[in-house]
Scaffold this motif. Structure first.
Motif, PDB file in Angstrom:
ATOM      1  N   THR A 283      48.646  -0.777 -24.172  1.00 44.82           N
ATOM      2  CA  THR A 283      49.244  -2.098 -24.012  1.00 44.82           C
ATOM      3  C   THR A 283      48.279  -3.182 -24.445  1.00 44.82           C
ATOM      4  OG1 THR A 283      50.571  -1.308 -22.152  1.00 44.82           O
ATOM      5  CG2 THR A 283      50.338  -3.678 -22.384  1.00 44.82           C
ATOM      6  N   ALA A 284      47.019  -3.046 -24.041  1.00 47.48           N
ATOM      7  CA  ALA A 284      46.025  -4.056 -24.394  1.00 47.48           C
ATOM      8  C   ALA A 284      45.667  -3.996 -25.865  1.00 47.48           C
ATOM      9  CB  ALA A 284      44.768  -3.869 -23.541  1.00 47.48           C
ATOM     10  N   LEU A 285      45.455  -2.778 -26.368  1.00 46.99           N
ATOM     11  CA  LEU A 285      45.058  -2.639 -27.770  1.00 46.99           C
ATOM     12  C   LEU A 285      46.116  -3.205 -28.713  1.00 46.99           C
ATOM     13  CD1 LEU A 285      43.427   0.894 -28.013  1.00 46.99           C
ATOM     14  CD2 LEU A 285      42.299  -1.314 -28.100  1.00 46.99           C
ATOM     15  N   LEU A 286      47.375  -2.980 -28.394  1.00 44.92           N
ATOM     16  CA  LEU A 286      48.450  -3.389 -29.292  1.00 44.92           C
ATOM     17  C   LEU A 286      49.032  -4.740 -28.889  1.00 44.92           C
ATOM     18  CD1 LEU A 286      50.257   0.067 -29.508  1.00 44.92           C
ATOM     19  CD2 LEU A 286      48.464  -0.830 -30.989  1.00 44.92           C
ATOM     20  N   GLY A 287      49.597  -4.791 -27.684  1.00 48.04           N
ATOM     21  CA  GLY A 287      50.309  -5.993 -27.275  1.00 48.04           C
ATOM     22  C   GLY A 287      49.416  -7.199 -27.110  1.00 48.04           C
ATOM     23  N   VAL A 288      48.321  -7.037 -26.373  1.00 41.83           N
ATOM     24  CA  VAL A 288      47.454  -8.185 -26.117  1.00 41.83           C
ATOM     25  C   VAL A 288      46.785  -8.661 -27.402  1.00 41.83           C
ATOM     26  CG1 VAL A 288      45.406  -8.978 -24.888  1.00 41.83           C
ATOM     27  CG2 VAL A 288      47.071  -7.538 -23.715  1.00 41.83           C
ATOM     28  N   ALA A 289      46.316  -7.714 -28.215  1.00 42.13           N
ATOM     29  CA  ALA A 289      45.636  -8.103 -29.458  1.00 42.13           C
ATOM     30  C   ALA A 289      46.583  -8.861 -30.388  1.00 42.13           C
ATOM     31  CB  ALA A 289      45.089  -6.865 -30.157  1.00 42.13           C
ATOM     32  N   LEU A 290      47.759  -8.288 -30.641  1.00 41.02           N
ATOM     33  CA  LEU A 290      48.706  -8.945 -31.537  1.00 41.02           C
ATOM     34  C   LEU A 290      49.246 -10.227 -30.920  1.00 41.02           C
ATOM     35  CD1 LEU A 290      50.678  -5.905 -32.974  1.00 41.02           C
ATOM     36  CD2 LEU A 290      49.309  -7.540 -34.274  1.00 41.02           C
ATOM     37  N   GLY A 291      49.527 -10.205 -29.604  1.00 38.97           N
ATOM     38  CA  GLY A 291      50.026 -11.404 -28.950  1.00 38.97           C
ATOM     39  C   GLY A 291      49.029 -12.544 -28.980  1.00 38.97           C
ATOM     40  N   THR A 292      47.755 -12.221 -28.781  1.00 41.41           N
ATOM     41  CA  THR A 292      46.704 -13.239 -28.812  1.00 41.41           C
ATOM     42  C   THR A 292      46.606 -13.902 -30.175  1.00 41.41           C
ATOM     43  OG1 THR A 292      45.416 -12.077 -27.127  1.00 41.41           O
ATOM     44  CG2 THR A 292      44.223 -13.631 -28.519  1.00 41.41           C
ATOM     45  N   VAL A 293      46.718 -13.086 -31.217  1.00 42.94           N
ATOM     46  CA  VAL A 293      46.610 -13.618 -32.581  1.00 42.94           C
ATOM     47  C   VAL A 293      47.892 -14.330 -32.997  1.00 42.94           C
ATOM     48  CG1 VAL A 293      46.344 -12.957 -34.998  1.00 42.94           C
ATOM     49  CG2 VAL A 293      44.908 -11.890 -33.259  1.00 42.94           C
ATOM     50  N   LEU A 317      56.346  -7.104 -34.960  1.00 45.46           N
ATOM     51  CA  LEU A 317      57.232  -6.106 -34.364  1.00 45.46           C
ATOM     52  C   LEU A 317      57.114  -4.758 -35.066  1.00 45.46           C
ATOM     53  CD1 LEU A 317      60.457  -8.238 -33.705  1.00 45.46           C
ATOM     54  CD2 LEU A 317      58.778  -7.425 -32.038  1.00 45.46           C
ATOM     55  N   ARG A 318      57.038  -4.763 -36.390  1.00 44.91           N
ATOM     56  CA  ARG A 318      56.903  -3.494 -37.121  1.00 44.91           C
ATOM     57  C   ARG A 318      55.602  -2.780 -36.768  1.00 44.91           C
ATOM     58  NH1 ARG A 318      60.263  -2.671 -41.898  1.00 44.91           N
ATOM     59  NH2 ARG A 318      61.789  -4.347 -42.045  1.00 44.91           N
ATOM     60  N   LEU A 319      54.527  -3.535 -36.728  1.00 40.19           N
ATOM     61  CA  LEU A 319      53.240  -2.932 -36.400  1.00 40.19           C
ATOM     62  C   LEU A 319      53.251  -2.396 -34.970  1.00 40.19           C
ATOM     63  CD1 LEU A 319      50.647  -2.471 -37.958  1.00 40.19           C
ATOM     64  CD2 LEU A 319      49.744  -4.600 -37.006  1.00 40.19           C
ATOM     65  N   THR A 320      53.935  -3.119 -34.078  1.00 42.96           N
ATOM     66  CA  THR A 320      54.026  -2.682 -32.685  1.00 42.96           C
ATOM     67  C   THR A 320      54.790  -1.373 -32.557  1.00 42.96           C
ATOM     68  OG1 THR A 320      53.934  -4.959 -31.847  1.00 42.96           O
ATOM     69  CG2 THR A 320      54.891  -3.292 -30.400  1.00 42.96           C
ATOM     70  N   VAL A 321      55.939  -1.290 -33.205  1.00 37.93           N
ATOM     71  CA  VAL A 321      56.779  -0.095 -33.082  1.00 37.93           C
ATOM     72  C   VAL A 321      56.068   1.137 -33.612  1.00 37.93           C
ATOM     73  CG1 VAL A 321      58.870   1.013 -33.988  1.00 37.93           C
ATOM     74  CG2 VAL A 321      58.978  -1.313 -33.084  1.00 37.93           C
ATOM     75  N   VAL A 322      55.430   1.017 -34.779  1.00 39.61           N
ATOM     76  CA  VAL A 322      54.829   2.192 -35.408  1.00 39.61           C
ATOM     77  C   VAL A 322      53.602   2.690 -34.638  1.00 39.61           C
ATOM     78  CG1 VAL A 322      53.132   1.132 -36.979  1.00 39.61           C
ATOM     79  CG2 VAL A 322      54.422   3.158 -37.701  1.00 39.61           C
ATOM     80  N   LEU A 370      56.927  -2.686 -22.688  1.00 42.40           N
ATOM     81  CA  LEU A 370      55.796  -3.456 -22.176  1.00 42.40           C
ATOM     82  C   LEU A 370      54.993  -4.091 -23.307  1.00 42.40           C
ATOM     83  CD1 LEU A 370      54.683  -0.937 -19.409  1.00 42.40           C
ATOM     84  CD2 LEU A 370      55.509  -3.261 -18.995  1.00 42.40           C
ATOM     85  N   VAL A 371      54.849  -3.372 -24.411  1.00 40.38           N
ATOM     86  CA  VAL A 371      54.104  -3.907 -25.550  1.00 40.38           C
ATOM     87  C   VAL A 371      54.943  -4.941 -26.303  1.00 40.38           C
ATOM     88  CG1 VAL A 371      52.917  -3.359 -27.699  1.00 40.38           C
ATOM     89  CG2 VAL A 371      52.759  -1.793 -25.769  1.00 40.38           C
ATOM     90  N   LEU A 372      56.228  -4.648 -26.501  1.00 39.92           N
ATOM     91  CA  LEU A 372      57.089  -5.560 -27.254  1.00 39.92           C
ATOM     92  C   LEU A 372      57.201  -6.937 -26.576  1.00 39.92           C
ATOM     93  CD1 LEU A 372      59.986  -3.218 -28.436  1.00 39.92           C
ATOM     94  CD2 LEU A 372      58.325  -4.409 -29.878  1.00 39.92           C
ATOM     95  N   THR A 454      59.606   6.603 -37.981  1.00 45.53           N
ATOM     96  CA  THR A 454      58.686   6.558 -36.844  1.00 45.53           C
ATOM     97  C   THR A 454      59.058   7.600 -35.797  1.00 45.53           C
ATOM     98  OG1 THR A 454      58.395   4.175 -37.219  1.00 45.53           O
ATOM     99  CG2 THR A 454      57.675   5.049 -35.102  1.00 45.53           C
ATOM    100  N   VAL A 455      60.349   7.721 -35.505  1.00 46.18           N
ATOM    101  CA  VAL A 455      60.808   8.721 -34.529  1.00 46.18           C
ATOM    102  C   VAL A 455      60.522  10.137 -35.034  1.00 46.18           C
ATOM    103  CG1 VAL A 455      62.849   9.701 -33.422  1.00 46.18           C
ATOM    104  CG2 VAL A 455      62.552   7.218 -33.504  1.00 46.18           C
ATOM    105  N   ALA A 456      60.784  10.395 -36.311  1.00 46.72           N
ATOM    106  CA  ALA A 456      60.546  11.728 -36.870  1.00 46.72           C
ATOM    107  C   ALA A 456      59.063  12.090 -36.821  1.00 46.72           C
ATOM    108  CB  ALA A 456      61.061  11.787 -38.306  1.00 46.72           C
ATOM    109  N   ALA A 457      58.196  11.147 -37.202  1.00 49.24           N
ATOM    110  CA  ALA A 457      56.754  11.404 -37.158  1.00 49.24           C
ATOM    111  C   ALA A 457      56.282  11.637 -35.735  1.00 49.24           C
ATOM    112  CB  ALA A 457      56.002  10.238 -37.798  1.00 49.24           C
TER     113      ALA A 457
END
Length: 518
Positions: A283-293, A317-322, A370-372, A454-457
């Motif tokens: 959550t912090a690595l993805l959501g907080v980092a991207l949200g902060t920027v 959003l794309r970076l978050t989902v993947v 939570l990340v989105l 993304t789902v298949a991978a």
């Protein structure tokens, strides 16, 4: 501006913070285990953390950063710094009064947070003592939040992202040096919290000075009248009211959940807290980092171009989902292994591993949501629309507590994080629909194929994790901790390679995944 570089910088520092944080939690689990003393510490530490999210990192950042960004763009850096000085003085005074009230009324605060504790019991008295020790942390961390907001506005992201490392280092040193000389280990951790708060303030204030943004809230105490009369300060305060309501919605849910957990089996608060630490890593690595920027970037784009604003949102959003979807799959399928290598030492027994693992699996169900939320909510804040997330949040809290009525009797302590996760998914969905309905965000073509790939991978990655779980008994490997760590890391690496290789085969190469918005 290179958004990817900024996000990577924040993620790198956040990774360091989370790694040291996991070391901190490993030591905490080893020394405290999961029982009455650990529950007392987590309840006491949750109180200043709740207020930190309520007044500092949450409401304050959402109300302050958009106005500060616009002031800097329209009137220049010196005017923005003066605004920060005036806001800091008012914030310091309010939080000082709250801190004094909290220390004096610590017993009532503990009863409000964890009604399952019996007044007069040893656990209750320890929780009250720890609360008094750590309550002033809110004052320190609020000044850290103000300094972080100012530095982020001027595109200096590294220092604010690095500051939490100091708290973790303080914990680790306290555990190794101070704990052996204290009557209770939890008291050493309480002292470490305060030392870590002081260190964060000192480092970020030094960062402000290096960036020419020096502010001193104490110096402005004699000019509170001027600060109160400043229309921009009033705008910040006016926006903080709905922002506080927005953040308090989630915190109300946390208070209710802590109260429920305090009535369950001893150790429940600790199991959920340790599971929460694992969930916070992605959550912090993805959501907080991207949200902060994204927040300052979206705030600036909101005044320039609706198309640029939509492109930034789509990229986030794309970076978050993947990245978040495979993280959720990994937490859910590999929870026993992760909990074992992090916490299964000392007083933390096999039963605690199973119980914490259940909480992690429950959290993983809602990790994507939570990340989105960290990406979608700034889309409203950038437009200075804080009321919409408030309304959504109130409905989500009601839904979460209704889910608790069903899930807690079925899944005991794991029902609480399951309700939180599903509530987060609902929250993210409604936020997304709100942005779409208002025309603030228009998805770029190709989302259906993006989801399928993304789902298949993630499915290919899941096969690796399932096979590893069938081959290894992670709890039994406690006798060989180094070997267990090696195997877990190798499996994680293999799963990651399989995931990104599958994406590449399907046409989503790393270059395409991280390509910044045009």
């Amino acid at each position: 501006m290179n958004l990817l570089k900024s996000a990577a910088s924040v993620s790198a520092m956040t990774l360091l913070s989370r790694v040291t944080g996991l070391v901190r939690e490993t030591i905490t689990a080893r020394l405290l285990g999961a029982g009455s003393e650990s529950d007392a510490f987590f309840i006491a530490f949750r109180i200043p953390n709740l207020l930190r999210r309520l007044f500092a990192e949450g409401a304050f950042s959402q109300a302050f950063i958009p106005i500060l960004s616009q002031t800097a763009a329209a009137e220049g850096r010196p005017v923005a710094i003066e605004l920060a000085r005036r806001v800091s003085s008012l914030l310091f005074l309010v939080l000082l009064l709250i801190t004094l009230a909290g220390c004096l009324g610590a017993g009532w605060v503990v009863l409000g947070m964890a009604s399952g504790l019996q007044p007069g019991s040893e656990q209750f008295e320890l929780t009250v003592t720890l609360t008094r020790w750590m309550f002033p942390y809110i004052l320190l961390i609020s000044m850290v939040a103000l300094a972080s907001g100012l530095l982020n506005t001027f595109r200096s992201f590294a220092w604010p992202a690095f500051a939490p490392v100091l708290l973790n280092v303080s914990f680790i040193v306290g555990a190794l040096v101070l704990a052996p000389h204290m009557p209770q280990v939890s008291m050493a951790f309480a002292v470490s919290v305060m030392v870590g708060g002081v260190l964060q303030v000192l480092v970020l204030w030094w960062g402000l000075q290096r960036n020419g943004c020096w502010i001193n809230p104490l110096a402005g105490m004699s000019r509170l009248g001027l600060a109160w009369a400043d229309p921009q300060v009033r705008r910040v305060l006016q926006n903080m009211v709905p922002a506080t309501l927005a953040v308090s919605v989630a915190q109300i849910s946390l208070i209710i959940n802590t109260n429920i957990a305090s009535h369950l089996t001893p150790g429940s608060v600790s199991w959920i807290s340790f599971g929460d630490r694992l969930m916070e890593f992605p959550t912090a690595l993805l959501g907080v980092a991207l949200g902060t920027v994204l927040l300052p970037s979206l705030s600036a784009a909101a005044t320039r171009s609706a198309e640029e604003y939509s492109r930034l949102m789509d990229w986030g959003l794309r970076l978050t989902v993947v990245l978040a979807l495979p993280s959720a799959v990994g937490l859910g399928l590999f929870s026993d292994a992760l909990v074992s290598i992090l916490f299964h030492y000392g007083r933390f027994e096999a039963h605690d591993v199973h119980m914490t693992s259940q909480a992690v699996v429950a959290y993983s169900v809602g990790l994507l949501g939570l990340v989105l939320i960290k990406i979608l909510a700034p889309g409203f804040y950038a437009k200075q629309d804080i009321r919409t997330p408030v309304k959504i949040g109130i409905g989500v809290v009601v839904a979460t507590q209704l889910m608790n009525l069903a899930f807690v009797p079925l899944f005991d302590h794991a029902g609480l994080p399951l309700s939180i996760g599903l509530g987060a998914m609902l929250n993210a969905l409604i936020l997304f629909m709100g942005l779409r309905k208002r025309g603030l965000y228009t998805p770029k073509p190709g989302w259906a194929a993006y989801w399928l790939r993304t789902v298949a991978a993630s499915a290919f990655m899941a096969v690796v994790l399932v096979l590893a779980n069938q081959h290894f008994d992670w709890i039994a490997l406690r006798a060989e901790p180094v070997l267990r760590i090696v195997w877990v890391l190798l499996v994680i690496a293999a799963a990651g390679v399989v995931y990104f290789a599958a994406l590449a085969v399907m046409g989503l190469t790393p270059r395409k995944l991280i390509r910044k918005p045009a």
